[in-house]
Design an enzyme around this catalytic site. Structure first.
Site, PDB file in Angstrom:
ATOM      1  N   ALA A   1      -1.753  75.647  40.078  1.00 23.84           N
ATOM      2  CA  ALA A   1      -0.566  75.453  39.243  1.00 23.84           C
ATOM      3  C   ALA A   1       0.493  74.652  39.989  1.00 23.84           C
ATOM      4  O   ALA A   1       1.157  73.777  39.412  1.00 23.84           O
ATOM      5  CB  ALA A   1      -0.004  76.805  38.804  1.00 23.84           C
TER       6      ALA A   1
ATOM      7  N   LYS B   1      -3.387  81.529  35.530  1.00 17.40           N
ATOM      8  CA  LYS B   1      -4.476  81.751  34.570  1.00 17.40           C
ATOM      9  C   LYS B   1      -5.201  83.053  34.867  1.00 17.40           C
ATOM     10  O   LYS B   1      -5.159  83.592  35.995  1.00 17.40           O
ATOM     11  CB  LYS B   1      -5.458  80.583  34.581  1.00 17.40           C
ATOM     12  CG  LYS B   1      -6.135  80.294  35.933  1.00 17.40           C
ATOM     13  CD  LYS B   1      -7.372  81.145  36.201  1.00 17.40           C
ATOM     14  CE  LYS B   1      -7.975  80.875  37.564  1.00 17.40           C
ATOM     15  NZ  LYS B   1      -9.058  81.825  37.919  1.00 17.40           N
TER      16      LYS B   1
ATOM     17  N   PRO C   1       0.533  85.383  42.041  1.00 15.68           N
ATOM     18  CA  PRO C   1       0.026  85.947  43.300  1.00 15.68           C
ATOM     19  C   PRO C   1      -0.753  84.932  44.127  1.00 15.68           C
ATOM     20  O   PRO C   1      -1.513  84.119  43.587  1.00 15.68           O
ATOM     21  CB  PRO C   1      -0.884  87.093  42.827  1.00 15.68           C
ATOM     22  CG  PRO C   1      -0.308  87.500  41.501  1.00 15.68           C
ATOM     23  CD  PRO C   1       0.193  86.231  40.881  1.00 15.68           C
TER      24      PRO C   1
ATOM     25  N   ASP D   1      -9.594  74.106  39.085  1.00 18.16           N
ATOM     26  CA  ASP D   1      -8.583  74.803  38.286  1.00 18.16           C
ATOM     27  C   ASP D   1      -7.359  73.948  37.969  1.00 18.16           C
ATOM     28  O   ASP D   1      -6.567  74.303  37.101  1.00 18.16           O
ATOM     29  CB  ASP D   1      -8.116  76.075  39.013  1.00 18.16           C
ATOM     30  CG  ASP D   1      -9.155  77.181  38.980  1.00 18.16           C
ATOM     31  OD1 ASP D   1     -10.103  77.083  38.169  1.00 18.16           O
ATOM     32  OD2 ASP D   1      -9.014  78.141  39.754  1.00 18.16           O
TER      33      ASP D   1
ATOM     34  N   ALA E   1      -3.643  83.723  46.544  1.00 16.19           N
ATOM     35  CA  ALA E   1      -5.038  84.140  46.730  1.00 16.19           C
ATOM     36  C   ALA E   1      -5.341  85.347  45.852  1.00 16.19           C
ATOM     37  O   ALA E   1      -6.008  86.283  46.273  1.00 16.19           O
ATOM     38  CB  ALA E   1      -5.330  84.440  48.202  1.00 16.19           C
ATOM     39  N   GLY E   2      -4.839  85.284  44.607  1.00 10.10           N
ATOM     40  CA  GLY E   2      -4.971  86.418  43.704  1.00 10.10           C
ATOM     41  C   GLY E   2      -5.926  86.210  42.554  1.00 10.10           C
ATOM     42  O   GLY E   2      -5.997  87.042  41.649  1.00 10.10           O
ATOM     43  N   GLY E   3      -6.662  85.088  42.538  1.00 13.91           N
ATOM     44  CA  GLY E   3      -7.587  84.837  41.440  1.00 13.91           C
ATOM     45  C   GLY E   3      -6.913  84.329  40.186  1.00 13.91           C
ATOM     46  O   GLY E   3      -7.498  84.369  39.102  1.00 13.91           O
TER      47      GLY E   3
ATOM     48  N   GLY F   1      -5.082  81.147  40.212  1.00 18.96           N
ATOM     49  CA  GLY F   1      -4.864  79.720  40.278  1.00 18.96           C
ATOM     50  C   GLY F   1      -3.445  79.306  40.610  1.00 18.96           C
ATOM     51  O   GLY F   1      -2.983  78.268  40.126  1.00 18.96           O
TER      52      GLY F   1
END
Length: 337
Positions: A145, A39, A135, A177, A137-139, A141
């Protein structure tokens, strides 16, 4: 004489009787594959720190066409507590990033499987193989997922028969999330992001995601935001900007571009100043708008259409940046048959 109701005269499941619920018709352990989207947050407003340690937020979630996959394989004859996890060699992320993923009970997908096992009469042990594309820890989620895909896969594997509403209640135990990863599409999130209301977005918009070679801890980013806002009292967010919802209904990127906003972006830039160069590159190369997604460090750039998105990807690659084109909103978690 009343006609027979087929539901009252369902023939026995001969394969299940012969092999057991954990095996398919060939006698091999059953497996189920599910996928869930990452997301981005087209808007993210953060209120003051609450007494419970969380922040109230108002967010516009968009599920995008970058999917995590979970393959759940039954381990016949083992207890339902026997949940193991591994990373698929088909994963597209760098090996050094994949090496940091926990493969124990702290993994969110493992926790999801165990929650389904708790309410299933047919559960046995299961191995979860995760194909990572979102990614870490990429913002975006990615872990959420994984959990959503594990919920759907294990529900199908063990014939638990939970409704989407029941799965969403379980998902909420795993983080704010995870219910959205189940739902997909576009949604407004209030509370701590867990009070979801679907938003009308009939046609997808086109985005470019620029990944970083590092991750940012969500709690650390929130902590940095609190420090940056020390002495100020931010308003309690109660709704999202109606202009964002109107732009999504119209599927108009030109209307959406000036509405993109993220209160966590200053904190992410404070922790990772190099992200400013990525945002500036988006402006220089003609993106309609750019912002850090969620707690970062992934940067999302809005394009006019698919051709424009692909052109941006090519230009960003020329700058040495790892970018890919996606679209969103897309569907939520579903089984892959």
């Amino acid at each position: 004489m009343e006609p027979l109701n087929p539901r009252d005269h369902t023939p026995p499941d001969l394969f299940t009787d012969a092999f057991g619920a954990e095996y398919d018709w060939t006698g091999q352990p059953k497996h189920v594959r599910a996928q869930a989207p990452g997301k981005i947050n087209a808007s993210f407003r953060v209120g003051p720190l609450r007494d419970d340690g969380y922040h109230s937020v108002s967010s516009t979630y968009l599920a995008v066409s970058l999917y995590e996959e979970v393959l759940a394989t039954a381990k016949p004859g083992t207890p339902s507590s026997d949940v193991t996890v591994g990373i698929s060699p088909q994963s597209t992320l760098a090996p050094e990033l994949l090496a940091g993923i926990p493969l124990d009970a702290s993994n969110l997908a493992v926790r999801a499987a165990r929650l389904i096992a708790d309410v299933s009469e047919n559960a046995c042990g299961v191995h979860l193989e995760i194909t990572k594309r979102v990614p870490i820890a990429g913002g975006m989620g990615g872990g959420s997922a994984d959990a959503a895909a594990a919920l759907v896969a294990c529900d199908a594997l063990w014939h638990t028969g939970l409704s989407r509403e029941e799965l969403s209640l379980i998902a909420a135990e795993l983080g704010a999330d995870v219910p959205f990863a189940l739902l997909g599409g576009a949604a407004v999130g209030l509370g701590v992001g867990d009070r979801l209301t679907s938003a009308l977005a009939p046609d997808p918009l086109h985005w470019v995601l620029v990944e970083s070679g590092f991750g940012l801890s969500t709690p650390v980013v929130y902590g940095a935001l609190d420090s940056l806002r020390a002495g100020a009292e931010p308003a309690e967010p109660e709704q999202v900007d109606p202009a964002i919802l109107a732009a999504l209904r119209a599927a108009d990127p030109l209307l959406l571009a000036p509405c993109l906003a993220n209160d966590l972006q200053p904190a992410a830039l404070h922790l990772a100043p190099a992200l400013k160069d990525v945002l500036d590159a988006g402006t220089r190369l003609g993106a309609l708008a750019s912002l850090v997604s969620g707690s970062g460090p992934t940067v999302a750039m809005l394009a006019r259409d698919r051709a424009h998105a692909l052109d941006l990807v090519a230009q960003l690659a020329g700058d040495g940046l790892d970018a890919q084109a996606v679209e969103g909103p897309v569907h939520g978690t579903q089984r892959i048959v």
